[in-house]
Design a protein around this motif. Structure first.
Motif, PDB file in Angstrom:
ATOM      1  N   LYS A   1       6.825  14.882  50.595  1.00 50.48           N
ATOM      2  CA  LYS A   1       7.031  13.590  49.926  1.00 50.48           C
ATOM      3  C   LYS A   1       8.451  13.470  49.419  1.00 50.48           C
ATOM      4  O   LYS A   1       9.012  14.423  48.898  1.00 50.48           O
ATOM      5  N   LEU A   2       9.016  12.286  49.563  1.00 48.89           N
ATOM      6  CA  LEU A   2      10.296  11.940  48.952  1.00 48.89           C
ATOM      7  C   LEU A   2      10.076  10.778  48.001  1.00 48.89           C
ATOM      8  O   LEU A   2       9.272   9.880  48.288  1.00 48.89           O
ATOM      9  N   THR A   3      10.800  10.785  46.907  1.00 53.16           N
ATOM     10  CA  THR A   3      10.869   9.626  46.025  1.00 53.16           C
ATOM     11  C   THR A   3      12.342   9.283  45.895  1.00 53.16           C
ATOM     12  O   THR A   3      13.134  10.101  45.421  1.00 53.16           O
ATOM     13  N   GLY A   4      12.694   8.083  46.365  1.00 52.64           N
ATOM     14  CA  GLY A   4      14.074   7.639  46.357  1.00 52.64           C
ATOM     15  C   GLY A   4      14.311   6.565  45.319  1.00 52.64           C
ATOM     16  O   GLY A   4      13.520   5.626  45.201  1.00 52.64           O
ATOM     17  N   PHE A   5      15.384   6.719  44.569  1.00 51.03           N
ATOM     18  CA  PHE A   5      15.789   5.757  43.554  1.00 51.03           C
ATOM     19  C   PHE A   5      17.127   5.166  43.985  1.00 51.03           C
ATOM     20  O   PHE A   5      18.060   5.904  44.294  1.00 51.03           O
ATOM     21  N   VAL A   6      17.205   3.847  44.016  1.00 48.92           N
ATOM     22  CA  VAL A   6      18.397   3.148  44.484  1.00 48.92           C
ATOM     23  C   VAL A   6      18.933   2.278  43.351  1.00 48.92           C
ATOM     24  O   VAL A   6      18.217   1.399  42.849  1.00 48.92           O
ATOM     25  N   ALA A   7      20.157   2.521  42.938  1.00 54.02           N
ATOM     26  CA  ALA A   7      20.796   1.693  41.913  1.00 54.02           C
ATOM     27  C   ALA A   7      21.100   0.351  42.557  1.00 54.02           C
ATOM     28  O   ALA A   7      21.917   0.263  43.470  1.00 54.02           O
ATOM     29  N   SER A   8      20.402  -0.675  42.105  1.00 56.45           N
ATOM     30  CA  SER A   8      20.528  -1.959  42.795  1.00 56.45           C
ATOM     31  C   SER A   8      20.332  -3.129  41.851  1.00 56.45           C
ATOM     32  O   SER A   8      19.709  -3.004  40.800  1.00 56.45           O
ATOM     33  N   ALA A   9      20.874  -4.238  42.281  1.00 54.79           N
ATOM     34  CA  ALA A   9      20.721  -5.487  41.540  1.00 54.79           C
ATOM     35  C   ALA A   9      19.265  -5.940  41.625  1.00 54.79           C
ATOM     36  O   ALA A   9      18.566  -5.620  42.596  1.00 54.79           O
ATOM     37  N   PRO A  10      18.791  -6.697  40.636  1.00 52.19           N
ATOM     38  CA  PRO A  10      17.406  -7.169  40.668  1.00 52.19           C
ATOM     39  C   PRO A  10      17.067  -7.956  41.940  1.00 52.19           C
ATOM     40  O   PRO A  10      15.922  -7.922  42.405  1.00 52.19           O
TER      41      PRO A  10
ATOM     42  N   VAL B   1      25.724   6.985  40.170  1.00 48.57           N
ATOM     43  CA  VAL B   1      25.517   7.195  41.601  1.00 48.57           C
ATOM     44  C   VAL B   1      24.671   6.075  42.184  1.00 48.57           C
ATOM     45  O   VAL B   1      23.912   5.403  41.475  1.00 48.57           O
ATOM     46  N   SER B   2      24.798   5.896  43.489  1.00 50.19           N
ATOM     47  CA  SER B   2      24.065   4.834  44.180  1.00 50.19           C
ATOM     48  C   SER B   2      22.623   5.211  44.480  1.00 50.19           C
ATOM     49  O   SER B   2      21.745   4.353  44.477  1.00 50.19           O
ATOM     50  N   VAL B   3      22.386   6.499  44.764  1.00 50.33           N
ATOM     51  CA  VAL B   3      21.052   6.940  45.191  1.00 50.33           C
ATOM     52  C   VAL B   3      20.758   8.306  44.582  1.00 50.33           C
ATOM     53  O   VAL B   3      21.650   9.156  44.467  1.00 50.33           O
ATOM     54  N   GLU B   4      19.494   8.509  44.239  1.00 50.48           N
ATOM     55  CA  GLU B   4      18.982   9.828  43.843  1.00 50.48           C
ATOM     56  C   GLU B   4      17.642  10.000  44.518  1.00 50.48           C
ATOM     57  O   GLU B   4      16.820   9.065  44.525  1.00 50.48           O
ATOM     58  N   ILE B   5      17.409  11.184  45.092  1.00 46.74           N
ATOM     59  CA  ILE B   5      16.143  11.431  45.785  1.00 46.74           C
ATOM     60  C   ILE B   5      15.609  12.798  45.377  1.00 46.74           C
ATOM     61  O   ILE B   5      16.348  13.790  45.361  1.00 46.74           O
ATOM     62  N   GLU B   6      14.305  12.827  45.063  1.00 50.61           N
ATOM     63  CA  GLU B   6      13.625  14.085  44.790  1.00 50.61           C
ATOM     64  C   GLU B   6      12.604  14.317  45.901  1.00 50.61           C
ATOM     65  O   GLU B   6      12.245  13.380  46.621  1.00 50.61           O
ATOM     66  N   GLY B   7      12.160  15.576  46.052  1.00 46.46           N
ATOM     67  CA  GLY B   7      11.246  15.839  47.147  1.00 46.46           C
ATOM     68  C   GLY B   7      10.287  16.974  46.870  1.00 46.46           C
ATOM     69  O   GLY B   7      10.511  17.826  46.008  1.00 46.46           O
ATOM     70  N   ILE B   8       9.218  16.967  47.658  1.00 40.70           N
ATOM     71  CA  ILE B   8       8.224  18.037  47.656  1.00 40.70           C
ATOM     72  C   ILE B   8       8.171  18.569  49.085  1.00 40.70           C
ATOM     73  O   ILE B   8       8.065  17.793  50.048  1.00 40.70           O
ATOM     74  N   PHE B   9       8.220  19.903  49.223  1.00 37.22           N
ATOM     75  CA  PHE B   9       8.295  20.554  50.525  1.00 37.22           C
ATOM     76  C   PHE B   9       7.268  21.674  50.605  1.00 37.22           C
ATOM     77  O   PHE B   9       7.091  22.420  49.644  1.00 37.22           O
ATOM     78  N   GLU B  10       6.608  21.803  51.747  1.00 33.64           N
ATOM     79  CA  GLU B  10       5.719  22.926  51.995  1.00 33.64           C
ATOM     80  C   GLU B  10       6.534  24.030  52.656  1.00 33.64           C
ATOM     81  O   GLU B  10       7.287  23.772  53.600  1.00 33.64           O
TER      82      GLU B  10
END
Length: 154
Positions: free
Chosen positions: A94-103, A143-152
């Motif tokens: 799983k990835l969860t991506g966060f994008v700094a963006s205008a509404p 920053v423009s993007v941050e992503i966290e992840g879960i890996f097997e």
């Protein structure tokens, strides 16, 4: 002889950096059983931090590059969690991506595709994953993007 993930990355012109150190009071990854939880990796490349809000469709390509860089950092963390052997990676869960963006910006999924497409290309079927892509009013260090992840892993 089997082809390693790092061979594939090298053929793509990618060398994994050393796993980035945490920027605050947290650990960069944690292994629980066969899962490795990787803390959010921020967008940065050889030129430094990739910063700024995404505001229009013209920003998707820049954002996708930022997301790809986050995915490279995620793999660097997984490699560290696997004692330097990336081939212990079984799959991206799983990835969860966060994008700094205008509404008004609603193309966060297209931005996070930069990470998803990279992982699928680099890892094949093991790179396909579940995912969330959300907009954020602000991210650390602008920053423009941050992503966290879960890996097997094995």
């Amino acid at each position: 002889m089997s082809h390693s993930y790092e061979d594939t990355l090298a053929a793509m012109g990618v060398t994994l950096p050393d796993a980035p150190a945490p920027a605050a009071n947290y650990v960069p990854w944690m292994r629980v059983g066969d899962l490795v939880y990787v803390s959010g990796q921020i967008s940065q490349d050889e030129n430094g931090l990739i910063t700024g809000h995404l505001t229009s469709p013209d920003d998707i390509e820049r954002g996708a590059h930022a997301a790809r860089q986050c995915a490279i950092s995620l793999l660097a963390q997984v490699k560290a969690a696997c004692d330097g052997d990336l081939d212990r990676l079984v799959r991206v869960v799983k990835l969860t991506g966060f994008v700094a963006s205008a509404p008004s910006f609603t193309d966060q999924p297209k931005v996070v595709n930069g990470a998803s497409d990279f992982l699928a290309e680099a890892l094949g079927e093991a790179g396909r994953h579940t995912r969330s892509a959300v907009g954020a009013a602000a991210l650390p260090m602008n920053v423009s993007v941050e992503i966290e992840g879960i890996f097997e892993v094995r």
